[in-house]
Every structure is written in C-alpha cells, then in structure tokens.
Design a protein around this motif. Structure first.
Motif, PDB file in Angstrom:
ATOM      1  N   LEU A  20       0.825  -1.211   0.000  1.00 59.10           N
ATOM      2  CA  LEU A  20       0.000   0.000   0.000  1.00 59.10           C
ATOM      3  C   LEU A  20       0.862   1.266   0.000  1.00 59.10           C
ATOM      4  O   LEU A  20       0.511   2.269  -0.626  1.00 59.10           O
ATOM      5  CB  LEU A  20      -0.953  -0.014   1.199  1.00 59.10           C
ATOM      6  CG  LEU A  20      -2.046  -1.087   1.133  1.00 59.10           C
ATOM      7  CD1 LEU A  20      -2.710  -1.272   2.488  1.00 59.10           C
ATOM      8  CD2 LEU A  20      -3.070  -0.748   0.062  1.00 59.10           C
ATOM      9  N   THR A  21       2.002   1.217   0.674  1.00 54.21           N
ATOM     10  CA  THR A  21       2.922   2.360   0.700  1.00 54.21           C
ATOM     11  C   THR A  21       3.529   2.583  -0.679  1.00 54.21           C
ATOM     12  O   THR A  21       3.620   3.730  -1.137  1.00 54.21           O
ATOM     13  CB  THR A  21       4.017   2.133   1.764  1.00 54.21           C
ATOM     14  OG1 THR A  21       3.389   2.089   3.049  1.00 54.21           O
ATOM     15  CG2 THR A  21       5.058   3.243   1.737  1.00 54.21           C
ATOM     16  N   ALA A  22       3.933   1.510  -1.338  1.00 57.07           N
ATOM     17  CA  ALA A  22       4.483   1.631  -2.692  1.00 57.07           C
ATOM     18  C   ALA A  22       3.432   2.200  -3.652  1.00 57.07           C
ATOM     19  O   ALA A  22       3.738   3.070  -4.475  1.00 57.07           O
ATOM     20  CB  ALA A  22       4.980   0.274  -3.186  1.00 57.07           C
ATOM     21  N   GLU A  23       2.201   1.744  -3.507  1.00 59.23           N
ATOM     22  CA  GLU A  23       1.120   2.260  -4.343  1.00 59.23           C
ATOM     23  C   GLU A  23       0.933   3.759  -4.115  1.00 59.23           C
ATOM     24  O   GLU A  23       0.767   4.524  -5.067  1.00 59.23           O
ATOM     25  CB  GLU A  23      -0.175   1.505  -4.032  1.00 59.23           C
ATOM     26  CG  GLU A  23      -1.357   1.948  -4.869  1.00 59.23           C
ATOM     27  CD  GLU A  23      -2.652   1.240  -4.506  1.00 59.23           C
ATOM     28  OE1 GLU A  23      -3.586   1.309  -5.328  1.00 59.23           O
ATOM     29  OE2 GLU A  23      -2.750   0.642  -3.410  1.00 59.23           O
ATOM     30  N   LEU A  24       0.991   4.185  -2.862  1.00 63.15           N
ATOM     31  CA  LEU A  24       0.843   5.604  -2.550  1.00 63.15           C
ATOM     32  C   LEU A  24       1.991   6.411  -3.140  1.00 63.15           C
ATOM     33  O   LEU A  24       1.767   7.456  -3.765  1.00 63.15           O
ATOM     34  CB  LEU A  24       0.772   5.813  -1.033  1.00 63.15           C
ATOM     35  CG  LEU A  24       0.635   7.267  -0.585  1.00 63.15           C
ATOM     36  CD1 LEU A  24      -0.703   7.856  -1.033  1.00 63.15           C
ATOM     37  CD2 LEU A  24       0.776   7.359   0.935  1.00 63.15           C
ATOM     38  N   ALA A 165      -8.394   8.604   6.251  1.00 61.09           N
ATOM     39  CA  ALA A 165      -8.583   8.018   4.926  1.00 61.09           C
ATOM     40  C   ALA A 165      -8.399   6.513   5.056  1.00 61.09           C
ATOM     41  O   ALA A 165      -7.352   6.049   5.499  1.00 61.09           O
ATOM     42  CB  ALA A 165      -7.580   8.598   3.949  1.00 61.09           C
ATOM     43  N   ASP A 166      -9.419   5.755   4.678  1.00 62.25           N
ATOM     44  CA  ASP A 166      -9.347   4.300   4.793  1.00 62.25           C
ATOM     45  C   ASP A 166      -8.815   3.628   3.531  1.00 62.25           C
ATOM     46  O   ASP A 166      -8.406   2.477   3.581  1.00 62.25           O
ATOM     47  CB  ASP A 166     -10.730   3.732   5.135  1.00 62.25           C
ATOM     48  CG  ASP A 166     -11.170   4.110   6.542  1.00 62.25           C
ATOM     49  OD1 ASP A 166     -10.343   4.039   7.466  1.00 62.25           O
ATOM     50  OD2 ASP A 166     -12.340   4.498   6.705  1.00 62.25           O
ATOM     51  N   THR A 167      -8.833   4.357   2.418  1.00 61.50           N
ATOM     52  CA  THR A 167      -8.373   3.791   1.146  1.00 61.50           C
ATOM     53  C   THR A 167      -7.442   4.779   0.443  1.00 61.50           C
ATOM     54  O   THR A 167      -7.444   5.975   0.755  1.00 61.50           O
ATOM     55  CB  THR A 167      -9.551   3.495   0.199  1.00 61.50           C
ATOM     56  OG1 THR A 167     -10.145   4.747  -0.198  1.00 61.50           O
ATOM     57  CG2 THR A 167     -10.606   2.610   0.862  1.00 61.50           C
ATOM     58  N   ILE A 168      -6.715   4.269  -0.517  1.00 63.78           N
ATOM     59  CA  ILE A 168      -5.840   5.153  -1.287  1.00 63.78           C
ATOM     60  C   ILE A 168      -6.660   6.173  -2.073  1.00 63.78           C
ATOM     61  O   ILE A 168      -6.225   7.309  -2.257  1.00 63.78           O
ATOM     62  CB  ILE A 168      -4.885   4.360  -2.201  1.00 63.78           C
ATOM     63  CG1 ILE A 168      -3.806   5.294  -2.726  1.00 63.78           C
ATOM     64  CG2 ILE A 168      -5.630   3.672  -3.322  1.00 63.78           C
ATOM     65  CD1 ILE A 168      -2.487   4.665  -2.975  1.00 63.78           C
ATOM     66  N   ASP A 169      -7.853   5.779  -2.504  1.00 60.12           N
ATOM     67  CA  ASP A 169      -8.716   6.734  -3.207  1.00 60.12           C
ATOM     68  C   ASP A 169      -9.107   7.890  -2.293  1.00 60.12           C
ATOM     69  O   ASP A 169      -9.159   9.043  -2.727  1.00 60.12           O
ATOM     70  CB  ASP A 169      -9.965   6.039  -3.759  1.00 60.12           C
ATOM     71  CG  ASP A 169      -9.639   5.099  -4.909  1.00 60.12           C
ATOM     72  OD1 ASP A 169      -8.598   5.286  -5.588  1.00 60.12           O
ATOM     73  OD2 ASP A 169     -10.431   4.157  -5.136  1.00 60.12           O
ATOM     74  N   ASP A 170      -9.374   7.584  -1.019  1.00 61.33           N
ATOM     75  CA  ASP A 170      -9.679   8.642  -0.047  1.00 61.33           C
ATOM     76  C   ASP A 170      -8.487   9.585   0.113  1.00 61.33           C
ATOM     77  O   ASP A 170      -8.643  10.807   0.146  1.00 61.33           O
ATOM     78  CB  ASP A 170     -10.015   8.054   1.331  1.00 61.33           C
ATOM     79  CG  ASP A 170     -11.298   7.251   1.364  1.00 61.33           C
ATOM     80  OD1 ASP A 170     -12.146   7.405   0.470  1.00 61.33           O
ATOM     81  OD2 ASP A 170     -11.443   6.442   2.321  1.00 61.33           O
ATOM     82  N   VAL A 171      -7.284   9.005   0.210  1.00 57.85           N
ATOM     83  CA  VAL A 171      -6.075   9.825   0.348  1.00 57.85           C
ATOM     84  C   VAL A 171      -5.924  10.737  -0.864  1.00 57.85           C
ATOM     85  O   VAL A 171      -5.701  11.947  -0.722  1.00 57.85           O
ATOM     86  CB  VAL A 171      -4.809   8.945   0.506  1.00 57.85           C
ATOM     87  CG1 VAL A 171      -3.550   9.797   0.465  1.00 57.85           C
ATOM     88  CG2 VAL A 171      -4.858   8.137   1.792  1.00 57.85           C
TER      89      VAL A 171
END
Length: 181
Positions: A20-24, A165-171
């Motif tokens: 998830l960090t790499a995706e962000l 933010a619970d999801t990357i989309d929220d972030v």
C-alpha cells in the motif's frame, strides 16, 4: 505539492503495508507531487521513496545526524537535507511540506503526528493532516482521540485538524482537494 509522509522505519511489519505504501508513492509521483520523508533506507520510508522515485517523483529526505552516523541514509532521495536531530527534522519537514500523511508507524510517527497537529491547533499552519488508516491500523488511535474529545480535554474535535482516509482513493481525493486550494 510537497507531501510529507510519516511512517515506520521497520521491516518486520505487515507486508500489505509495504504494498500500500508503494502504491501511494507511485500515485503521488504520477500526479506530479513531491515526497518529503525522513530520509532513511529502512522500512516503509525506503519503500515509499523507491516507489516515488521509480515513478519519476521528486524525493526530499530530511536526515538527522544519527541516521547518517548509523549508515541508514536512503539512496532514493533527490534532495538530501541534513539536520541535527528529530526535533530539527520535524521543523524542517513541516516548513517544507504542504500536506502531511501518517502511514503505519510507531513512537516516532506518533510524535510527528501529534507535533504537526498541535502546531495546527495553535494556528502555526493550516495544512491538511491525513491518517491513512491502512487495514484499520489507526483504529485504536482514532478511538483514543474520540475519547479525549468526549472527556473534554481537546478544545475542538480532533477531526477538524486530522482527516481519516481508509483507502488510497480517499487519500488521493484529499490531496486533490488540497491541491485545488
């Protein structure tokens, strides 16, 4: 925007946090933003910087003397800002950033979250602060903050300073809103 990421410098944590960090890091870079981070080659910090850099993002590392002395400096930073200690690092990161995101982390990450939020409560800045609640990582902190508010020891609801933010989309939605002004 320059986006400051607070996160763990440990390797022995849930592997999903690394994905998830790499995706962000990738998404932030591909959207044209820069990353400000703690400058180590450890844990989520290293993962974040590598992902952002691989996606042609600018990475800015703020590196305390002890990190340098211990040989834990990231090779995935474009800009290396040396500093004296963790207090100096927090001040520099705050000054150089437009927005803050807290990923899973320990005592250092909590210190950074609370320092940035305390500065916001006093009006030193009005920059967005995001808890990226990966896999519910921040649920216990959220419950504690709710309890502090319910007990009346916070002047305002903490959610007026920190967004969850619970999801990357929220972030990414919060980042996009901040970038638009």
């Amino acid at each position: 925007m320059k986006i400051c990421i607070f996160c763990s410098a440990n390797h022995g944590i849930d592997h999903d946090f690394f994905d998830l960090t790499a995706e962000l890091g990738t998404k932030i870079a591909k959207n044209g933003h820069s990353i400000v981070f703690g400058g180590t080659n450890l844990g989520l910090m290293d993962c974040l910087a590598k992902a952002a850099r691989e996606s042609k993002g600018l990475t800015i590392g703020v590196v305390p003397t002890k990190v340098e002395e211990n040989g834990n400096v990231s090779t995935s930073m474009d800009v290396h800002i040396p500093c004296a200690d963790l207090s100096d690092r927090k001040s520099l990161m705050m000054d150089k950033s437009d927005l803050f995101i807290a990923l899973p982390g320990g005592i250092g990450t909590l210190d950074e979250i609370f320092s940035v939020t305390a500065m916001a409560t006093l009006g030193y800045h009005h920059k967005p602060i995001i808890l990226y609640n990966m896999k519910g990582f921040w649920n216990s902190l959220i419950a504690m903050l709710d309890d502090l508010h319910a007990r009346g020891v916070t002047r305002k609801d903490w959610r007026s300073y920190i967004q969850v933010a619970d999801t990357i989309d929220d972030v990414m939605r919060i980042i996009d809103q901040a970038a638009q002004g």
